[in-house]
Design a protein around this motif. Structure first.
Motif, PDB file in Angstrom:
ATOM      1  N   GLY A  82      10.009  15.800   3.735  1.00  0.00           N
ATOM      2  CA  GLY A  82       9.602  16.636   2.840  1.00  0.00           C
ATOM      3  C   GLY A  82      10.532  17.955   3.451  1.00  0.00           C
ATOM      4  O   GLY A  82      11.816  17.783   3.395  1.00  0.00           O
ATOM      5  N   GLU A 114      18.417   2.383   5.666  1.00  0.00           N
ATOM      6  CA  GLU A 114      19.219   1.727   4.776  1.00  0.00           C
ATOM      7  C   GLU A 114      19.754   2.838   3.649  1.00  0.00           C
ATOM      8  O   GLU A 114      18.930   3.937   3.594  1.00  0.00           O
ATOM      9  CB  GLU A 114      18.402   0.650   3.975  1.00  0.00           C
ATOM     10  CG  GLU A 114      17.221   1.033   3.389  1.00  0.00           C
ATOM     11  CD  GLU A 114      16.571  -0.120   2.683  1.00  0.00           C
ATOM     12  OE1 GLU A 114      17.165  -1.206   2.508  1.00  0.00           O
ATOM     13  OE2 GLU A 114      15.328   0.157   2.252  1.00  0.00           O
ATOM     14  N   TRP A 117      17.942   6.110   4.198  1.00  0.00           N
ATOM     15  CA  TRP A 117      16.427   6.462   4.539  1.00  0.00           C
ATOM     16  C   TRP A 117      15.944   5.834   5.848  1.00  0.00           C
ATOM     17  O   TRP A 117      16.876   4.637   6.266  1.00  0.00           O
ATOM     18  CB  TRP A 117      15.618   5.806   3.579  1.00  0.00           C
ATOM     19  CG  TRP A 117      15.729   6.447   2.140  1.00  0.00           C
ATOM     20  CD1 TRP A 117      16.590   5.954   1.057  1.00  0.00           C
ATOM     21  CD2 TRP A 117      15.165   7.577   1.645  1.00  0.00           C
ATOM     22  NE1 TRP A 117      16.351   6.671   0.125  1.00  0.00           N
ATOM     23  CE2 TRP A 117      15.681   7.720   0.213  1.00  0.00           C
ATOM     24  CE3 TRP A 117      14.168   8.296   2.274  1.00  0.00           C
ATOM     25  CZ2 TRP A 117      14.982   8.777  -0.388  1.00  0.00           C
ATOM     26  CZ3 TRP A 117      13.750   9.558   1.212  1.00  0.00           C
ATOM     27  CH2 TRP A 117      14.297   9.624  -0.064  1.00  0.00           C
ATOM     28  N   ALA A 121       7.736   2.406  11.951  1.00  0.00           N
ATOM     29  CA  ALA A 121       6.715   1.583  11.475  1.00  0.00           C
ATOM     30  C   ALA A 121       5.587   2.050  10.478  1.00  0.00           C
ATOM     31  O   ALA A 121       5.111   1.442   9.550  1.00  0.00           O
ATOM     32  CB  ALA A 121       5.650   1.171  12.882  1.00  0.00           C
ATOM     33  N   THR A 122       5.645   3.313  10.404  1.00  0.00           N
ATOM     34  CA  THR A 122       4.487   3.941   9.301  1.00  0.00           C
ATOM     35  C   THR A 122       5.059   4.983   8.567  1.00  0.00           C
ATOM     36  O   THR A 122       4.596   5.503   7.623  1.00  0.00           O
ATOM     37  CB  THR A 122       3.297   4.558  10.127  1.00  0.00           C
ATOM     38  OG1 THR A 122       3.846   5.494  10.978  1.00  0.00           O
ATOM     39  CG2 THR A 122       2.612   3.685  10.971  1.00  0.00           C
ATOM     40  N   VAL A 162       8.603   6.956   6.362  1.00  0.00           N
ATOM     41  CA  VAL A 162      10.047   6.937   6.092  1.00  0.00           C
ATOM     42  C   VAL A 162      10.545   8.377   6.077  1.00  0.00           C
ATOM     43  O   VAL A 162       9.910   9.461   5.432  1.00  0.00           O
ATOM     44  CB  VAL A 162      10.199   6.585   4.406  1.00  0.00           C
ATOM     45  CG1 VAL A 162      11.738   6.322   4.120  1.00  0.00           C
ATOM     46  CG2 VAL A 162       9.023   5.104   4.166  1.00  0.00           C
ATOM     47  N   THR A 189      15.759  -2.211  -2.823  1.00  0.00           N
ATOM     48  CA  THR A 189      14.693  -1.545  -2.290  1.00  0.00           C
ATOM     49  C   THR A 189      14.834  -0.291  -3.356  1.00  0.00           C
ATOM     50  O   THR A 189      15.761   0.298  -3.645  1.00  0.00           O
ATOM     51  CB  THR A 189      15.024  -1.109  -0.946  1.00  0.00           C
ATOM     52  OG1 THR A 189      15.175  -1.988   0.106  1.00  0.00           O
ATOM     53  CG2 THR A 189      13.973  -0.080  -0.277  1.00  0.00           C
ATOM     54  N   TYR A 219      13.116   3.748  -3.727  1.00  0.00           N
ATOM     55  CA  TYR A 219      12.344   4.798  -3.097  1.00  0.00           C
ATOM     56  C   TYR A 219      11.572   5.774  -4.144  1.00  0.00           C
ATOM     57  O   TYR A 219      12.442   6.324  -5.024  1.00  0.00           O
ATOM     58  CB  TYR A 219      13.156   5.334  -2.016  1.00  0.00           C
ATOM     59  CG  TYR A 219      13.504   4.792  -0.993  1.00  0.00           C
ATOM     60  CD1 TYR A 219      12.889   4.790   0.315  1.00  0.00           C
ATOM     61  CD2 TYR A 219      14.767   3.923  -1.059  1.00  0.00           C
ATOM     62  CE1 TYR A 219      13.264   4.050   1.284  1.00  0.00           C
ATOM     63  CE2 TYR A 219      15.038   3.144   0.074  1.00  0.00           C
ATOM     64  CZ  TYR A 219      14.247   3.075   0.985  1.00  0.00           C
ATOM     65  OH  TYR A 219      14.542   2.458   2.407  1.00  0.00           O
ATOM     66  N   TYR A 270       8.920   1.992  -1.767  1.00  0.00           N
ATOM     67  CA  TYR A 270       8.425   2.661  -0.761  1.00  0.00           C
ATOM     68  C   TYR A 270       8.218   4.120  -1.446  1.00  0.00           C
ATOM     69  O   TYR A 270       8.841   4.511  -2.272  1.00  0.00           O
ATOM     70  CB  TYR A 270       9.439   3.104   0.252  1.00  0.00           C
ATOM     71  CG  TYR A 270       9.593   1.762   1.288  1.00  0.00           C
ATOM     72  CD1 TYR A 270       8.896   1.556   2.174  1.00  0.00           C
ATOM     73  CD2 TYR A 270      10.698   0.988   1.044  1.00  0.00           C
ATOM     74  CE1 TYR A 270       8.749   0.403   3.045  1.00  0.00           C
ATOM     75  CE2 TYR A 270      10.934   0.042   1.908  1.00  0.00           C
ATOM     76  CZ  TYR A 270      10.130  -0.248   2.920  1.00  0.00           C
ATOM     77  OH  TYR A 270      10.488  -1.636   3.699  1.00  0.00           O
ATOM     78  N   PHE A 271       7.205   4.962  -1.020  1.00  0.00           N
ATOM     79  CA  PHE A 271       7.020   6.157  -1.535  1.00  0.00           C
ATOM     80  C   PHE A 271       7.509   7.155  -0.569  1.00  0.00           C
ATOM     81  O   PHE A 271       7.262   7.184   0.674  1.00  0.00           O
ATOM     82  CB  PHE A 271       5.422   6.486  -1.794  1.00  0.00           C
ATOM     83  CG  PHE A 271       5.228   5.390  -2.918  1.00  0.00           C
ATOM     84  CD1 PHE A 271       4.962   6.069  -4.360  1.00  0.00           C
ATOM     85  CD2 PHE A 271       4.502   4.165  -2.693  1.00  0.00           C
ATOM     86  CE1 PHE A 271       4.690   5.449  -5.406  1.00  0.00           C
ATOM     87  CE2 PHE A 271       4.045   3.416  -3.974  1.00  0.00           C
ATOM     88  CZ  PHE A 271       4.192   3.920  -5.109  1.00  0.00           C
ATOM     89  N   VAL A 272       7.964   8.194  -1.115  1.00  0.00           N
ATOM     90  CA  VAL A 272       8.757   9.424  -0.189  1.00  0.00           C
ATOM     91  C   VAL A 272       8.083  10.439  -0.484  1.00  0.00           C
ATOM     92  O   VAL A 272       7.461  10.687  -1.671  1.00  0.00           O
ATOM     93  CB  VAL A 272      10.476   9.395  -0.091  1.00  0.00           C
ATOM     94  CG1 VAL A 272      11.001   8.176   0.334  1.00  0.00           C
ATOM     95  CG2 VAL A 272      10.818   9.619  -1.581  1.00  0.00           C
ATOM     96  N   ASN A 273       8.044  11.524   0.191  1.00  0.00           N
ATOM     97  CA  ASN A 273       7.227  12.758   0.080  1.00  0.00           C
ATOM     98  C   ASN A 273       5.774  12.514  -0.159  1.00  0.00           C
ATOM     99  O   ASN A 273       5.147  13.243  -0.912  1.00  0.00           O
ATOM    100  CB  ASN A 273       7.802  13.529  -1.036  1.00  0.00           C
ATOM    101  CG  ASN A 273       9.359  13.953  -0.811  1.00  0.00           C
ATOM    102  OD1 ASN A 273       9.755  14.419   0.261  1.00  0.00           O
ATOM    103  ND2 ASN A 273      10.178  13.896  -1.888  1.00  0.00           N
ATOM    104  N   HIS A 290       4.908  -0.612  -0.650  1.00  0.00           N
ATOM    105  CA  HIS A 290       4.175  -0.055   0.544  1.00  0.00           C
ATOM    106  C   HIS A 290       3.811   1.167   0.249  1.00  0.00           C
ATOM    107  O   HIS A 290       4.360   2.348   0.011  1.00  0.00           O
ATOM    108  CB  HIS A 290       5.652   0.061   1.497  1.00  0.00           C
ATOM    109  CG  HIS A 290       6.304  -1.134   2.156  1.00  0.00           C
ATOM    110  ND1 HIS A 290       5.554  -1.583   3.285  1.00  0.00           N
ATOM    111  CD2 HIS A 290       6.976  -1.960   1.547  1.00  0.00           C
ATOM    112  CE1 HIS A 290       5.921  -2.694   3.594  1.00  0.00           C
ATOM    113  NE2 HIS A 290       7.044  -3.193   2.648  1.00  0.00           N
ATOM    114  N   LEU A 328       1.087  -3.443   0.278  1.00  0.00           N
ATOM    115  CA  LEU A 328       1.004  -3.335   1.886  1.00  0.00           C
ATOM    116  C   LEU A 328       0.602  -1.756   2.170  1.00  0.00           C
ATOM    117  O   LEU A 328       1.258  -0.989   1.449  1.00  0.00           O
ATOM    118  CB  LEU A 328       2.120  -3.424   2.438  1.00  0.00           C
ATOM    119  CG  LEU A 328       2.286  -5.224   2.260  1.00  0.00           C
ATOM    120  CD1 LEU A 328       3.835  -5.507   3.117  1.00  0.00           C
ATOM    121  CD2 LEU A 328       1.424  -6.149   2.686  1.00  0.00           C
ATOM    122  N   ASP A 338       0.949   1.070   4.634  1.00  0.00           N
ATOM    123  CA  ASP A 338       1.658   1.414   5.995  1.00  0.00           C
ATOM    124  C   ASP A 338       0.966   2.259   6.925  1.00  0.00           C
ATOM    125  O   ASP A 338       0.293   3.162   6.253  1.00  0.00           O
ATOM    126  CB  ASP A 338       3.101   1.690   5.728  1.00  0.00           C
ATOM    127  CG  ASP A 338       3.916   0.809   5.245  1.00  0.00           C
ATOM    128  OD1 ASP A 338       3.617  -0.280   5.324  1.00  0.00           O
ATOM    129  OD2 ASP A 338       5.151   1.145   4.481  1.00  0.00           O
TER     130      ASP A 338
END
Lengths: 152, 223
Positions: free
Chosen positions: A48, A63, A70, A74-75, A77, B128, B130, B151-154, B176, B221, B223
């Motif tokens: 953010g 990747e 990014w 483990a939890t 991004v 992938t 995002y 994947y979700f960002v922010n 995710h 899933l 995370d």
């Protein structure tokens, strides 16, 4: 080699290694500890609006997608302002290419799978995240894992 | 119109009933006007219904061919209304070509407006995606035959209440989702597999998944 940690708030902090001889393994261990203590392995990433200094040993993989890089733990991004090759130069030896657009932390790989088509998949302990490994890089990652296990 | 199976059935049911009613009226000699043959009535009602149906669903690009067919079927009547009875107003080829060009043109305009992050379509291979949690409503995840990981960002900025459309044909989609979110689903699964772990977590950050899966595999899933 045994590892002992003594908690004593009254003494100065230091890392002391007793060894029979100066070996390459000992030198690498010394370098790793020095790096960790000097925070050289911290990578500045963004989540953010905030900037986070991420320990390389927490990174599962990194990747590129589109024009962004990014970084995965483990939890979480995080977005990294570097290019993939720049990040690759800054990361320790435990990282290897999984594809042209992905770097994976071989030291955190828990299992490797390979499909009949030759495409591989890496799984990590403590995370459901997975990384696809292209045929070209599969052997390199296996060799890297084997090399690291021999060193340990 | 809601795009549910029920409202769709009701709509087409009413169209068929209307067609039958018009045919009965025509059969009793209650004329709708000169030139309204049974074939024209059936075709006309169905084509108008088709146009309305696509208009309700905001599928503008789909209305040009039914409009063209409607024009061709009713061309003699239209010619009479405009005072050019017995003449061909437009060649059938011109009408169909115009419909084709209009369809392609509107498709291109709509495609350019929904490209990039708003529409994520993948075919074969591993990829992938995002998605920005600030606006997942604007996203459609489509997958055919390949593997896609989302994947979700922010995620910390997510306010909740968004709907993510997921369409999968013979592929594998892994979503995710941050562990502090709650997921609700509206899944239409045809011989596929949709796996969402059951959890006791209650959160304001609700993500609604509208899933359409054909012979594929979708996993969520946390995370």
């Amino acid at each position: 080699m045994k590892i002992r940690v003594l908690i004593d708030p009254d003494r100065d902090e230091e890392v002391l290694i007793y060894a029979h001889s100066a070996s390459p393994q000992l030198r690498r261990l010394q370098e790793a500890i020095e790096k960790a203590l000097s925070h050289q392995d911290a990578i500045a990433v963004k989540k953010g609006a905030s900037e986070v200094f991420l320990d390389c040993f927490e990174i599962l993989f990194a990747e590129t997608s589109g024009d962004r890089l990014w970084v995965h733990t483990a939890t979480d991004v995080y977005q990294c302002p570097l290019r993939l090759y720049e990040l690759e130069e800054r990361l320790p030896r435990g990282f290897a290419r999984a594809s042209k657009s992905c770097l994976v932390n071989a030291s955190l790989i828990f299992a490797l799978f390979r499909s009949p088509s030759g495409v591989g998949e890496a799984r990590f302990s403590g995370s459901e995240k997975r990384v696809f490994i292209s045929r070209r890089y599969y052997k390199g990652i296996r060799d890297k894992i084997a090399e690291m296990r021999l060193e340990a | 119109m809601k795009k549910t199976g029920l409202s769709r059935s009701v709509f087409w049911g009413m169209v068929l009933i209307l067609t039958a009613a018009l045919l009965i009226l025509n059969g009793f000699g209650i004329s709708l006007g000169e030139g309204f043959t049974p074939v024209r009535i059936i075709a006309g009602v169905l084509l108008v219904a088709w146009i309305l149906y696509d208009l309700f669903r905001v599928k503008i690009e789909r209305i040009f061919f039914p409009l063209a067919f409607l024009f061709l079927i009713y061309e003699p009547l239209i010619a009479r209304w405009v005072g050019r009875e017995g003449e061909d107003l437009l060649s059938a080829w011109i009408v169909l070509l115009c419909a084709l060009l209009l369809t392609i043109g509107v498709n291109l305009i709509k495609g350019s407006r929904t490209s990039g992050k708003e529409k994520n379509s993948k075919h074969i291979g591993n990829s992938t995606l995002y998605l920005d949690a600030n606006d997942p409503d604007a996203c459609v995840v489509k997958e055919n035959l390949g593997n896609v990981t989302v994947y979700f960002v922010n995620a910390e900025n997510y306010r909740g209440g968004a709907t993510l459309h997921v369409q999968n044909n013979l592929g594998e989609i892994t979503l995710h989702v941050p562990s502090d979110w709650t997921v609700t689903t509206d899944a239409s699964d045809n011989l596929g597999q949709v796996r969402i772990p059951e959890r006791d977590v209650v959160s304001d950050k609700v993500l609604h998944l509208k899933i359409h899966d054909n012979l594929g595999r979708i996993r969520v899933l946390f995370d």
